[in-house]
Write a protein that holds these residues in place. Structure first.
Motif, PDB file in Angstrom:
ATOM      1  N   VAL A  98       0.843  -1.206   0.000  1.00  0.00           N
ATOM      2  CA  VAL A  98       0.000   0.000   0.000  1.00  0.00           C
ATOM      3  C   VAL A  98       0.875   1.252   0.000  1.00  0.00           C
ATOM      4  O   VAL A  98       0.596   2.227  -0.729  1.00  0.00           O
ATOM      5  N   ILE A  99       1.942   1.249   0.804  1.00  0.00           N
ATOM      6  CA  ILE A  99       2.861   2.394   0.826  1.00  0.00           C
ATOM      7  C   ILE A  99       3.508   2.574  -0.549  1.00  0.00           C
ATOM      8  O   ILE A  99       3.571   3.694  -1.085  1.00  0.00           O
ATOM      9  N   ALA A 100       3.980   1.473  -1.133  1.00  0.00           N
ATOM     10  CA  ALA A 100       4.596   1.541  -2.461  1.00  0.00           C
ATOM     11  C   ALA A 100       3.586   2.029  -3.497  1.00  0.00           C
ATOM     12  O   ALA A 100       3.931   2.803  -4.399  1.00  0.00           O
ATOM     13  N   LEU A 101       2.334   1.592  -3.385  1.00  0.00           N
ATOM     14  CA  LEU A 101       1.280   2.043  -4.294  1.00  0.00           C
ATOM     15  C   LEU A 101       1.116   3.560  -4.227  1.00  0.00           C
ATOM     16  O   LEU A 101       1.103   4.248  -5.264  1.00  0.00           O
ATOM     17  N   LEU A 102       1.004   4.095  -3.017  1.00  0.00           N
ATOM     18  CA  LEU A 102       0.782   5.537  -2.848  1.00  0.00           C
ATOM     19  C   LEU A 102       1.955   6.346  -3.400  1.00  0.00           C
ATOM     20  O   LEU A 102       1.758   7.383  -4.048  1.00  0.00           O
ATOM     21  N   LEU A 103       3.163   5.877  -3.161  1.00  0.00           N
ATOM     22  CA  LEU A 103       4.338   6.589  -3.669  1.00  0.00           C
ATOM     23  C   LEU A 103       4.394   6.538  -5.194  1.00  0.00           C
ATOM     24  O   LEU A 103       4.752   7.528  -5.847  1.00  0.00           O
ATOM     25  N   ASN A 104       4.037   5.403  -5.773  1.00  0.00           N
ATOM     26  CA  ASN A 104       4.041   5.298  -7.230  1.00  0.00           C
ATOM     27  C   ASN A 104       2.903   6.089  -7.872  1.00  0.00           C
ATOM     28  O   ASN A 104       3.035   6.547  -9.010  1.00  0.00           O
ATOM     29  N   ILE A 105       1.805   6.251  -7.153  1.00  0.00           N
ATOM     30  CA  ILE A 105       0.721   7.102  -7.649  1.00  0.00           C
ATOM     31  C   ILE A 105       1.204   8.545  -7.780  1.00  0.00           C
ATOM     32  O   ILE A 105       0.868   9.247  -8.744  1.00  0.00           O
ATOM     33  N   CYS A 106       2.032   8.988  -6.832  1.00  0.00           N
ATOM     34  CA  CYS A 106       2.590  10.350  -6.899  1.00  0.00           C
ATOM     35  C   CYS A 106       3.403  10.528  -8.178  1.00  0.00           C
ATOM     36  O   CYS A 106       3.254  11.522  -8.903  1.00  0.00           O
ATOM     37  N   SER A 107       4.258   9.566  -8.476  1.00  0.00           N
ATOM     38  CA  SER A 107       5.093   9.654  -9.677  1.00  0.00           C
ATOM     39  C   SER A 107       4.254   9.546 -10.949  1.00  0.00           C
ATOM     40  O   SER A 107       4.510  10.247 -11.935  1.00  0.00           O
ATOM     41  N   ALA A 108       3.240   8.668 -10.948  1.00  0.00           N
ATOM     42  CA  ALA A 108       2.372   8.531 -12.117  1.00  0.00           C
ATOM     43  C   ALA A 108       1.614   9.829 -12.392  1.00  0.00           C
ATOM     44  O   ALA A 108       1.447  10.241 -13.546  1.00  0.00           O
ATOM     45  N   ALA A 109       1.163  10.508 -11.311  1.00  0.00           N
ATOM     46  CA  ALA A 109       0.464  11.780 -11.477  1.00  0.00           C
ATOM     47  C   ALA A 109       1.385  12.834 -12.077  1.00  0.00           C
ATOM     48  O   ALA A 109       0.974  13.631 -12.932  1.00  0.00           O
ATOM     49  N   CYS A 110       2.642  12.833 -11.648  1.00  0.00           N
ATOM     50  CA  CYS A 110       3.611  13.789 -12.203  1.00  0.00           C
ATOM     51  C   CYS A 110       3.855  13.513 -13.683  1.00  0.00           C
ATOM     52  O   CYS A 110       3.964  14.440 -14.495  1.00  0.00           O
ATOM     53  N   MET A 111       3.950  12.228 -14.053  1.00  0.00           N
ATOM     54  CA  MET A 111       4.101  11.873 -15.460  1.00  0.00           C
ATOM     55  C   MET A 111       2.907  12.373 -16.268  1.00  0.00           C
ATOM     56  O   MET A 111       3.060  12.863 -17.399  1.00  0.00           O
ATOM     57  N   ALA A 112       1.713  12.259 -15.696  1.00  0.00           N
ATOM     58  CA  ALA A 112       0.511  12.703 -16.403  1.00  0.00           C
ATOM     59  C   ALA A 112       0.525  14.214 -16.610  1.00  0.00           C
ATOM     60  O   ALA A 112       0.096  14.712 -17.656  1.00  0.00           O
ATOM     61  N   GLU A 113       1.016  14.964 -15.617  1.00  0.00           N
ATOM     62  CA  GLU A 113       1.108  16.415 -15.788  1.00  0.00           C
ATOM     63  C   GLU A 113       2.101  16.777 -16.887  1.00  0.00           C
ATOM     64  O   GLU A 113       1.860  17.672 -17.698  1.00  0.00           O
ATOM     65  N   LEU A 114       3.220  16.099 -16.927  1.00  0.00           N
ATOM     66  CA  LEU A 114       4.206  16.354 -17.974  1.00  0.00           C
ATOM     67  C   LEU A 114       3.617  16.055 -19.349  1.00  0.00           C
ATOM     68  O   LEU A 114       3.855  16.781 -20.313  1.00  0.00           O
ATOM     69  N   ASN A 115       2.847  14.989 -19.434  1.00  0.00           N
ATOM     70  CA  ASN A 115       2.199  14.636 -20.702  1.00  0.00           C
ATOM     71  C   ASN A 115       1.189  15.698 -21.119  1.00  0.00           C
ATOM     72  O   ASN A 115       1.055  16.011 -22.307  1.00  0.00           O
ATOM     73  N   ALA A 116       0.483  16.269 -20.136  1.00  0.00           N
ATOM     74  CA  ALA A 116      -0.482  17.327 -20.438  1.00  0.00           C
ATOM     75  C   ALA A 116       0.209  18.606 -20.886  1.00  0.00           C
ATOM     76  O   ALA A 116      -0.336  19.371 -21.697  1.00  0.00           O
ATOM     77  N   LEU A 117       1.407  18.856 -20.360  1.00  0.00           N
ATOM     78  CA  LEU A 117       2.170  20.042 -20.746  1.00  0.00           C
ATOM     79  C   LEU A 117       2.749  19.894 -22.152  1.00  0.00           C
ATOM     80  O   LEU A 117       2.805  20.859 -22.923  1.00  0.00           O
ATOM     81  N   MET A 118       3.195  18.672 -22.490  1.00  0.00           N
ATOM     82  CA  MET A 118       3.821  18.423 -23.791  1.00  0.00           C
ATOM     83  C   MET A 118       3.136  17.236 -24.452  1.00  0.00           C
ATOM     84  O   MET A 118       3.726  16.160 -24.591  1.00  0.00           O
ATOM     85  N   PRO A 119       1.878  17.391 -24.858  1.00  0.00           N
ATOM     86  CA  PRO A 119       1.145  16.269 -25.462  1.00  0.00           C
ATOM     87  C   PRO A 119       1.741  15.881 -26.806  1.00  0.00           C
ATOM     88  O   PRO A 119       2.371  16.683 -27.487  1.00  0.00           O
ATOM     89  N   ASN A 120       1.548  14.620 -27.142  1.00  0.00           N
ATOM     90  CA  ASN A 120       1.983  14.088 -28.437  1.00  0.00           C
ATOM     91  C   ASN A 120       3.494  13.989 -28.587  1.00  0.00           C
ATOM     92  O   ASN A 120       4.001  13.799 -29.701  1.00  0.00           O
ATOM     93  N   ALA A 121       4.253  14.131 -27.493  1.00  0.00           N
ATOM     94  CA  ALA A 121       5.703  13.947 -27.558  1.00  0.00           C
ATOM     95  C   ALA A 121       5.993  12.456 -27.694  1.00  0.00           C
ATOM     96  O   ALA A 121       5.603  11.665 -26.829  1.00  0.00           O
ATOM     97  N   THR A 122       6.669  12.084 -28.764  1.00  0.00           N
ATOM     98  CA  THR A 122       6.848  10.658 -29.082  1.00  0.00           C
ATOM     99  C   THR A 122       7.560   9.894 -27.982  1.00  0.00           C
ATOM    100  O   THR A 122       7.166   8.798 -27.601  1.00  0.00           O
ATOM    101  N   GLY A 123       8.630  10.460 -27.446  1.00  0.00           N
ATOM    102  CA  GLY A 123       9.440   9.737 -26.475  1.00  0.00           C
ATOM    103  C   GLY A 123       9.035   9.930 -25.041  1.00  0.00           C
ATOM    104  O   GLY A 123       9.649   9.359 -24.140  1.00  0.00           O
ATOM    105  N   GLY A 124       8.012  10.770 -24.787  1.00  0.00           N
ATOM    106  CA  GLY A 124       7.566  10.974 -23.412  1.00  0.00           C
ATOM    107  C   GLY A 124       8.628  11.585 -22.530  1.00  0.00           C
ATOM    108  O   GLY A 124       8.979  12.762 -22.663  1.00  0.00           O
ATOM    109  N   LEU A 125       9.165  10.785 -21.620  1.00  0.00           N
ATOM    110  CA  LEU A 125      10.129  11.276 -20.650  1.00  0.00           C
ATOM    111  C   LEU A 125      11.385  11.845 -21.315  1.00  0.00           C
ATOM    112  O   LEU A 125      12.072  12.683 -20.738  1.00  0.00           O
ATOM    113  N   VAL A 126      11.687  11.413 -22.533  1.00  0.00           N
ATOM    114  CA  VAL A 126      12.826  11.968 -23.262  1.00  0.00           C
ATOM    115  C   VAL A 126      12.660  13.475 -23.402  1.00  0.00           C
ATOM    116  O   VAL A 126      13.526  14.268 -23.007  1.00  0.00           O
ATOM    117  N   GLN A 127      11.518  13.867 -23.959  1.00  0.00           N
ATOM    118  CA  GLN A 127      11.277  15.296 -24.196  1.00  0.00           C
ATOM    119  C   GLN A 127      11.070  16.061 -22.897  1.00  0.00           C
ATOM    120  O   GLN A 127      11.519  17.199 -22.770  1.00  0.00           O
TER     121      GLN A 127
END
Length: 470
Positions: A47-76
């Motif tokens: 459960v602790i690991a789940l909550l911590l990974n949810i934080c990182s997943a949410a941050c990834m989603a914000e980055l995707n919303a800022l730079m949508p359609n970026a082919t490499g995702g985390l690269v860009q």
């Protein structure tokens, strides 16, 4: 760009892609061995690991919303946030090397399970090779075929694991119920020490991001799909751990190279062993499908910014990055062929790969903070609530998981050293590549408009013709 209504993928596809990489063969091994070492105390660690990974997943989603359609995702994202050197080190170490090694481990485990289950004189490497060829063909057919295969595999796997968990949790199996303590240890320290192992059960949800350009209403469905997949996996794993408690001695579970297979046989006899073998096949197909598709998209994105040879951007008539797909597939098969099936070696390699992957999560969380500060008014269709709190929690929590990657101090030090040496070697390689191949300042972030312009093939061609990029 296609209209939203014409995009082929929806929320259920995002959930299946996220689950596909997370629910893998190595995760089934980690689940069994983690539960074997901690008993039911592994559940709060999850459960602790789940909550911590949810934080990182949410941050990834914000980055995707800022730079949508970026082919490499985390690269860009990292190129715009932290500059070329951290980007190249993170992507090559945290994703390419990490996931190809992990894919090889998955394949080796799958081969061993098939040899143990099917009484035929067939070498173990043959089974993952056949599956890899099928997955590669599906990936080469384009995103629609990839998504259909992923849906079928991921949901069948999810329902199978939940069913096996419920049978065990309610003691409905045909095997003998084991009388044993609910927990191997009951102190809080045991939960803390198990969080590092549990973290591997939830990494990979962000593999839905490379398909975001093909997802309807991606600003909603990408973050929602990742959260749903993580929550479903936690529920599924919790039921299975309770089932472990009723049917498999903790000690045997911890020492087994295939604890999930041991559970199936203890639960339902030969029927359970065959059922769990089918689950193993589904897990390998799903993780291989997500890995090949996700890594090939990442390779394609890295070629756009000249961080990988241009060869990897070659597309076939279906628009799939064919060269990258074949490279990833062949690499995984070769690693599987030369891998062993030692339980200790597999566990150690999984933990090393976990550290490499978690470091990339730290960079993503930092990207969010940096890009918010640098571009506070840039449009973001999705933004992590609570100001800087969740990204900071994500960073601190990920560092915590790395610090507690193993309950054995000697093993933890060995893991940190190997991961550190890997990043050091990649740092030296990246410095020279960026300096002499890309001819860019190694730490200077690239403006977002320029990063997005790199999506156009003309950007590379013009810089190459002018002799700027070699």
């Amino acid at each position: 760009m296609a209209d939203a209504s014409e995009k082929p993928l929806g929320l259920h596809n995002v959930v299946s892609v996220s689950m596909g990489l997370i629910v893998s063969m190595s995760c089934l091994v980690s689940l069994g061995q983690g539960a074997g070492e901690s008993g039911l105390m592994f559940i709060p660690a999850m459960v602790i690991a789940l909550l911590l990974n949810i934080c990182s997943a949410a941050c990834m989603a914000e980055l995707n919303a800022l730079m949508p359609n970026a082919t490499g995702g985390l690269v860009q994202y990292t190129l715009a946030g932290l500059g070329p050197l951290p980007t190249l080190v993170t992507m090559v170490g945290g994703y390419l090397i990490c996931n190809i090694l992990c894919g090889g481990v998955e394949a080796a485990i799958f081969g061993s399970v098939m040899v143990e289950t099917i009484p035929l004189a067939i070498p173990a490497a043959v089974y993952p090779t056949i599956v890899s060829i099928i997955v590669a063909v599906a990936a080469l057919k384009g995103v629609d075929i990839f998504a259909k295969l992923q849906d079928f595999v991921s949901y069948l796997l999810l329902f199978s694991m939940i069913a096996l968990g419920l049978i065990g949790a309610f003691q409905l199996g045909t095997g003998a119920v084991v009388a044993q303590p609910a927990a191997v240890t009951t102190n809080a320290a045991s939960v803390v020490s198990a969080v590092g192992v549990a973290s591997w059960l939830f990494v990979g949800a962000e593999y839905a991001i490379p398909i975001s350009k093909d997802v309807r209403n991606a600003n909603r469905n990408i973050p929602l799909g990742m959260m749903i997949s993580l929550a479903l996996i936690c529920v599924m794993d919790t039921l299975v751990v309770i089932g472990f408690w009723h049917y498999v001695p903790w000690g045997e579970l911890a020492e087994s190279a295939s604890p999930h297979l041991l559970y199936g046989e203890s639960l339902l006899g030969n029927v359970g062993k065959v059922w769990m073998s089918v689950v193993s096949a589904l897990a390998f197909i799903g993780s291989q499908n997500s890995t090949v598709n996700g890594l090939s998209q990442i390779c394609d994105g890295m070629t756009k910014v000249n961080m990988m040879p241009r060869f990897f951007s070659r597309k076939n008539r279906f628009g799939a990055p064919a060269a990258a797909i074949l490279f990833v597939t062949i690499s995984i098969c070769l690693i599987a062929y030369f891998s062993g099936d030692s339980s200790d070696a597999i566990s150690f390699l999984i933990l090393v790969v976990t550290v490499l992957w978690l470091v990339s999560y730290i960079f993503a969380d930092i990207d969010v903070l940096v890009l918010r500060r640098r571009f506070p008014k840039a449009p973001r269709a999705f933004k992590v609530p609570g100001g800087p709190a969740i990204p900071v929690i994500g960073i601190a929590g990920t560092v915590f998981m790395i610090a507690n990657i193993s309950s054995d101090p000697a093993e933890a030090v060995a893991i940190w050293i190997l991961a550190g040496v890997t990043f050091l070697v990649l740092g030296v390689y990246s410095f020279f590549w960026i300096k002499y191949k890309m001819r860019m300042p190694v730490f200077k972030p690239v403006p977002i408009p320029e990063v997005l312009a790199m999506e156009n093939d003309l950007y590379y061609e013009i810089r190459h013709r002018r002799g700027i990029w070699r």
